[in-house]
Design a protein around this motif. Sequence first.
Motif, PDB file in Angstrom:
ATOM      1  N   ILE A 164     -43.456 -64.726-127.285  1.00  0.00           N
ATOM      2  CA  ILE A 164     -44.624 -65.309-127.952  1.00  0.00           C
ATOM      3  C   ILE A 164     -44.195 -66.229-129.085  1.00  0.00           C
ATOM      4  CG2 ILE A 164     -46.636 -64.761-129.387  1.00  0.00           C
ATOM      5  CD1 ILE A 164     -46.916 -62.168-127.683  1.00  0.00           C
ATOM      6  N   LEU A 165     -43.222 -65.802-129.874  1.00  0.00           N
ATOM      7  CA  LEU A 165     -42.742 -66.632-130.980  1.00  0.00           C
ATOM      8  C   LEU A 165     -42.177 -67.954-130.475  1.00  0.00           C
ATOM      9  CD1 LEU A 165     -41.014 -63.900-133.164  1.00  0.00           C
ATOM     10  CD2 LEU A 165     -43.077 -65.178-133.758  1.00  0.00           C
ATOM     11  N   LEU A 166     -41.444 -67.900-129.369  1.00  0.00           N
ATOM     12  CA  LEU A 166     -40.897 -69.122-128.782  1.00  0.00           C
ATOM     13  C   LEU A 166     -42.025 -70.053-128.350  1.00  0.00           C
ATOM     14  CD1 LEU A 166     -38.443 -70.720-127.757  1.00  0.00           C
ATOM     15  CD2 LEU A 166     -38.597 -69.430-125.617  1.00  0.00           C
ATOM     16  N   LYS A 167     -43.041 -69.488-127.718  1.00  0.00           N
ATOM     17  CA  LYS A 167     -44.187 -70.283-127.259  1.00  0.00           C
ATOM     18  C   LYS A 167     -44.916 -70.927-128.435  1.00  0.00           C
ATOM     19  CE  LYS A 167     -47.941 -68.156-126.120  1.00  0.00           C
ATOM     20  NZ  LYS A 167     -48.932 -67.294-125.418  1.00  0.00           N
ATOM     21  N   ARG A 168     -44.931 -70.228-129.568  1.00  0.00           N
ATOM     22  CA  ARG A 168     -45.647 -70.718-130.750  1.00  0.00           C
ATOM     23  C   ARG A 168     -44.766 -71.592-131.650  1.00  0.00           C
ATOM     24  NH1 ARG A 168     -51.044 -70.089-129.752  1.00  0.00           N
ATOM     25  NH2 ARG A 168     -51.562 -67.950-129.140  1.00  0.00           N
ATOM     26  N   GLY A 169     -43.532 -71.857-131.227  1.00  0.00           N
ATOM     27  CA  GLY A 169     -42.643 -72.681-132.025  1.00  0.00           C
ATOM     28  C   GLY A 169     -42.088 -71.972-133.246  1.00  0.00           C
ATOM     29  N   LEU A 170     -41.961 -70.646-133.147  1.00  0.00           N
ATOM     30  CA  LEU A 170     -41.496 -69.828-134.272  1.00  0.00           C
ATOM     31  C   LEU A 170     -40.207 -69.090-133.904  1.00  0.00           C
ATOM     32  CD1 LEU A 170     -44.987 -68.301-135.172  1.00  0.00           C
ATOM     33  CD2 LEU A 170     -43.777 -70.071-136.466  1.00  0.00           C
ATOM     34  N   ASN A 171     -39.383 -69.698-133.072  1.00  0.00           N
ATOM     35  CA  ASN A 171     -38.195 -69.018-132.561  1.00  0.00           C
ATOM     36  C   ASN A 171     -37.121 -68.795-133.620  1.00  0.00           C
ATOM     37  OD1 ASN A 171     -38.409 -71.941-131.932  1.00  0.00           O
ATOM     38  ND2 ASN A 171     -36.209 -71.745-131.538  1.00  0.00           N
TER      39      ASN A 171
END
Length: 228
Positions: free
Chosen positions: A64-71
């Motif tokens: 989810i973080l990757l999808k939200r640009g929070l990786n």
Amino acid sequence: MKTGAIIVAGGTGRRMKSSLPKQFMTLGGKEMFVRSVEIFHGSDFVYSTVLVVHRDWINKAKEILLKRGLNSVMVVPGGESRQESVYKGLLSCREVGLEAIMIHDAVRPFFSRSQIPELLRLVAPGRGVVVTEGVNDTVYLVGNDEVLDVPDRNCLRLAETPQTFPYDEMLEVHKRAVEENILSSTDDAQLFVRSGGQVITVNSIAPNPKITTAFDFDMAELLINKGS
């Protein structure tokens, strides 16, 4: 002041009566824990952000973080209690060189980012800062359903998060608690005061409810819709 944020999201959603942990439920089309992460990750005053989740949900959180640009958010496994989860989050920051740490519940997605500088101005060696809310109702101290006392509500506050402390001191406080077999404290300020630290309170400048039950969730949706 080099500051880190720990977002505690280790719950499993028992009180929400859902198979999905409440922090993974979507509010206004966005996962609740993501809303909380973005408060700190998007702040110019926060150097690093750590998300602590149940070990069974780590991969899903990272996805989810990757999808939200929070990786760039660090994800670490939580423990059996909130106290253990916070300690694990603190340990994960040892090599970062932090001066202050902000500890926040993932299920408080409405905290105002604009209040972060105020909290950091107040934290100091031996002193922590907690966000609170005043008590509007009369409160009873009871025993066996009998009223024993009626405290002055002007002296009472509802504890919220984030709670902000000098990093090295809070790490030592948690380490000492484990050594003394204190393992299930639900509040970091409680541990800090117990160790001789001072904690001051600052009322939240915006609604900062904890989303725990299905009713809380419905009210949170109303808040988001009103904001939109």
